[in-house]
Design a protein around this motif. Structure first.
Motif, PDB file in Angstrom:
ATOM      1  N   ILE A  12       6.049  -4.280   8.929  1.00  0.00           N
ATOM      2  CA  ILE A  12       4.843  -3.531   9.260  1.00  0.00           C
ATOM      3  C   ILE A  12       5.172  -2.072   9.003  1.00  0.00           C
ATOM      4  N   LYS A  13       4.464  -1.474   8.033  1.00  0.00           N
ATOM      5  CA  LYS A  13       4.649  -0.058   7.720  1.00  0.00           C
ATOM      6  C   LYS A  13       3.620   0.751   8.480  1.00  0.00           C
ATOM      7  N   LYS A  14       4.017   1.972   8.835  1.00  0.00           N
ATOM      8  CA  LYS A  14       3.100   2.877   9.527  1.00  0.00           C
ATOM      9  C   LYS A  14       2.933   4.138   8.692  1.00  0.00           C
ATOM     10  N   PHE A  15       1.701   4.547   8.509  1.00  0.00           N
ATOM     11  CA  PHE A  15       1.374   5.783   7.805  1.00  0.00           C
ATOM     12  C   PHE A  15       0.712   6.716   8.805  1.00  0.00           C
ATOM     13  N   HIS A  16       1.215   7.941   8.915  1.00  0.00           N
ATOM     14  CA  HIS A  16       0.608   8.960   9.775  1.00  0.00           C
ATOM     15  C   HIS A  16      -0.098   9.947   8.847  1.00  0.00           C
ATOM     16  N   ILE A  17      -1.406  10.075   9.026  1.00  0.00           N
ATOM     17  CA  ILE A  17      -2.216  10.937   8.169  1.00  0.00           C
ATOM     18  C   ILE A  17      -2.909  11.969   9.040  1.00  0.00           C
TER      19      ILE A  17
ATOM     20  N   LEU B 102       0.842  -1.193   0.000  1.00  0.00           N
ATOM     21  CA  LEU B 102       0.000   0.000   0.000  1.00  0.00           C
ATOM     22  C   LEU B 102       0.872   1.236   0.000  1.00  0.00           C
ATOM     23  N   SER B 103       0.365   2.270  -0.597  1.00  0.00           N
ATOM     24  CA  SER B 103       1.066   3.556  -0.564  1.00  0.00           C
ATOM     25  C   SER B 103       0.189   4.554   0.178  1.00  0.00           C
TER      26      SER B 103
ATOM     27  N   SER C  96       2.655  11.011   6.172  1.00  0.00           N
ATOM     28  CA  SER C  96       4.056  10.640   6.393  1.00  0.00           C
ATOM     29  C   SER C  96       4.117   9.122   6.559  1.00  0.00           C
ATOM     30  N   GLU C  97       5.206   8.559   6.079  1.00  0.00           N
ATOM     31  CA  GLU C  97       5.365   7.109   6.102  1.00  0.00           C
ATOM     32  C   GLU C  97       6.569   6.758   6.968  1.00  0.00           C
ATOM     33  N   GLU C  98       6.432   5.681   7.732  1.00  0.00           N
ATOM     34  CA  GLU C  98       7.495   5.268   8.637  1.00  0.00           C
ATOM     35  C   GLU C  98       7.639   3.751   8.540  1.00  0.00           C
ATOM     36  N   GLU C  99       8.889   3.293   8.467  1.00  0.00           N
ATOM     37  CA  GLU C  99       9.134   1.846   8.457  1.00  0.00           C
ATOM     38  C   GLU C  99       8.932   1.321   9.864  1.00  0.00           C
ATOM     39  N   GLY C 100       8.198   0.243   9.984  1.00  0.00           N
ATOM     40  CA  GLY C 100       7.932  -0.334  11.296  1.00  0.00           C
ATOM     41  C   GLY C 100       8.893  -1.457  11.612  1.00  0.00           C
ATOM     42  N   GLU C 101       8.427  -2.374  12.453  1.00  0.00           N
ATOM     43  CA  GLU C 101       9.257  -3.494  12.884  1.00  0.00           C
ATOM     44  C   GLU C 101       9.439  -4.492  11.747  1.00  0.00           C
ATOM     45  N   ASP C 102      10.615  -5.101  11.714  1.00  0.00           N
ATOM     46  CA  ASP C 102      10.875  -6.189  10.781  1.00  0.00           C
ATOM     47  C   ASP C 102      10.559  -7.499  11.479  1.00  0.00           C
ATOM     48  N   GLU C 103       9.706  -8.287  10.892  1.00  0.00           N
ATOM     49  CA  GLU C 103       9.374  -9.592  11.423  1.00  0.00           C
ATOM     50  C   GLU C 103       9.801 -10.633  10.406  1.00  0.00           C
ATOM     51  N   PRO C 104       9.882 -11.891  10.790  1.00  0.00           N
ATOM     52  CA  PRO C 104      10.308 -12.916   9.821  1.00  0.00           C
ATOM     53  C   PRO C 104       9.368 -13.029   8.624  1.00  0.00           C
ATOM     54  N   GLU C 105       8.086 -12.772   8.829  1.00  0.00           N
ATOM     55  CA  GLU C 105       7.128 -12.914   7.741  1.00  0.00           C
ATOM     56  C   GLU C 105       7.063 -11.674   6.858  1.00  0.00           C
ATOM     57  N   GLY C 106       7.503 -10.548   7.328  1.00  0.00           N
ATOM     58  CA  GLY C 106       7.435  -9.319   6.543  1.00  0.00           C
ATOM     59  C   GLY C 106       7.637  -8.100   7.414  1.00  0.00           C
TER      60      GLY C 106
ATOM     61  N   TYR D  32      -8.128  15.615  12.708  1.00  0.00           N
ATOM     62  CA  TYR D  32      -7.763  14.274  13.154  1.00  0.00           C
ATOM     63  C   TYR D  32      -6.319  13.955  12.799  1.00  0.00           C
ATOM     64  N   GLU D  33      -5.783  13.009  13.531  1.00  0.00           N
ATOM     65  CA  GLU D  33      -4.487  12.417  13.202  1.00  0.00           C
ATOM     66  C   GLU D  33      -4.643  10.921  13.431  1.00  0.00           C
ATOM     67  N   VAL D  34      -4.397  10.130  12.383  1.00  0.00           N
ATOM     68  CA  VAL D  34      -4.535   8.680  12.481  1.00  0.00           C
ATOM     69  C   VAL D  34      -3.217   8.005  12.121  1.00  0.00           C
ATOM     70  N   GLU D  35      -3.053   6.818  12.652  1.00  0.00           N
ATOM     71  CA  GLU D  35      -1.913   5.979  12.291  1.00  0.00           C
ATOM     72  C   GLU D  35      -2.482   4.702  11.690  1.00  0.00           C
ATOM     73  N   ILE D  36      -2.052   4.376  10.482  1.00  0.00           N
ATOM     74  CA  ILE D  36      -2.500   3.157   9.814  1.00  0.00           C
ATOM     75  C   ILE D  36      -1.303   2.231   9.714  1.00  0.00           C
ATOM     76  N   ARG D  37      -1.435   1.051  10.325  1.00  0.00           N
ATOM     77  CA  ARG D  37      -0.375   0.050  10.247  1.00  0.00           C
ATOM     78  C   ARG D  37      -0.773  -0.993   9.212  1.00  0.00           C
ATOM     79  N   THR D  38       0.148  -1.285   8.288  1.00  0.00           N
ATOM     80  CA  THR D  38      -0.123  -2.283   7.252  1.00  0.00           C
ATOM     81  C   THR D  38       0.975  -3.328   7.279  1.00  0.00           C
ATOM     82  N   PHE D  39       0.594  -4.527   6.978  1.00  0.00           N
ATOM     83  CA  PHE D  39       1.548  -5.627   6.898  1.00  0.00           C
ATOM     84  C   PHE D  39       2.011  -5.746   5.457  1.00  0.00           C
ATOM     85  N   GLN D  40       3.310  -5.666   5.245  1.00  0.00           N
ATOM     86  CA  GLN D  40       3.897  -5.804   3.913  1.00  0.00           C
ATOM     87  C   GLN D  40       4.580  -7.162   3.852  1.00  0.00           C
ATOM     88  N   SER D  41       4.085  -8.037   2.993  1.00  0.00           N
ATOM     89  CA  SER D  41       4.647  -9.385   2.892  1.00  0.00           C
ATOM     90  C   SER D  41       6.048  -9.327   2.328  1.00  0.00           C
TER      91      SER D  41
END
Length: 186
Positions: A106-111, A74-75, A94-104, A150-159
Motif C-alpha cells: 500500500i503506497k501513500k501519496f501526500h499532496i 500509480l505515480s 511526496s510519496e511514502e511506502e506503506g505496509e507490506d501485505e502478502p497480496e501487495g 488542502y493536504e490529502v493522503e491518497i492510499r493505493t494498493f500496488q499488486s
C-alpha cells in the motif's frame, strides 16, 4: 391331481396372486434399472462430446494482462494530473511506502495544494473513479485568502503481480517453504 383342478383349487389362489404380483414387481424393477442405465450412459456420452468439442476450441487468451490493468501502478504525476483536471492546484507531492501485505504493498501519496470547495469535492469523486483501489483522505483544509489550502493522503494498493508473473520467481515458497524434491519423503 389334474392340472385344471390344480388351477381352480381355492387354497392355491392366494399363492398365484402373490407370485404374479412378485413377478410383476420384479419386471418393473428390471425395466427401471434399464432406463436408469440408459440415461446414465446418455449423460456420459453427452459429457464426452462436450469435452471433445471443448478440446477442439481455440485457446482463450490469458487473463494476466487484463487483471494487471486493474492494478496498474500509480505515480504521483498521474494523481496530480487527476487533481488538476478538476481545477485544483497541486503545490507538492511526496510519496511514502506503506505496509507490506502478502497480496501487495500500500503506497501513500501526500499532496498539498489549493482549490475552491467545489473543486475539492469534485476531486474526491474523480480520484476514486479514475484510479481503482484508491482511498483519498483529507488531512487538513485551511482558508488561504479566497481559496482553500488542502493536504490529502491518497492510499493505493500496488499488486505484487499476477500469478503468471510470480510463479517462476526463485524466492517463491512452495507451501512447505521448501523446493519440490528437496527432501526424500521415505
Amino acid at each position: 391331481m389334474d392340472f385344471h383342478e390344480f388351477l381352480n383349487d381355492q387354497k392355491y389362489t392366494r399363492l398365484f396372486a402373490l407370485s404374479s404380483c412378485l413377478f410383476l414387481a420384479l419386471g418393473g424393477w428390471f425395466l427401471l434399472a434399464r432406463q436408469t442405465e440408459k440415461s446414465l450412459a446418455a449423460s456420459i456420452r453427452t459429457e464426452n462430446e462436450e469435452i471433445r468439442t471443448f478440446s477442439t476450441l481455440p485457446e482463450s487468451p490469458p487473463a494476466g494482462p487484463f487483471l494487471a490493468s486493474f492494478l496498474r501502478p500509480l505515480s504521483g504525476e498521474n494523481l496530480a494530473a487527476s487533481l488538476e483536471g478538476t481545477g485544483a492546484r497541486v503545490n507538492s507531492i511526496s510519496e511514502e511506502e506503506g505496509e507490506d501485505e502478502p497480496e501487495g504493498k500500500i503506497k501513500k501519496f501526500h499532496i498539498k495544494g489549493t482549490a475552491d470547495f467545489s473543486q475539492m469535492v469534485q476531486s474526491f469523486g474523480i480520484i476514486e473513479s479514475k484510479n481503482r483501489w484508491c482511498a483519498m483522505d483529507l488531512k487538513s483544509l485551511k482558508r488561504a485568502g479566497d481559496v482553500l489550502a488542502y493536504e490529502v493522503e491518497i492510499r493505493t494498493f500496488q499488486s505484487r503481480g499476477t500469478y503468471d508473473q510470480e510463479k517462476y520467481r526463485p524466492h517463491r515458497s512452495y507451501g512447505n517453504r521448501e523446493k519440490p524434491g528437496s527432501k526424500n519423503p521415505l
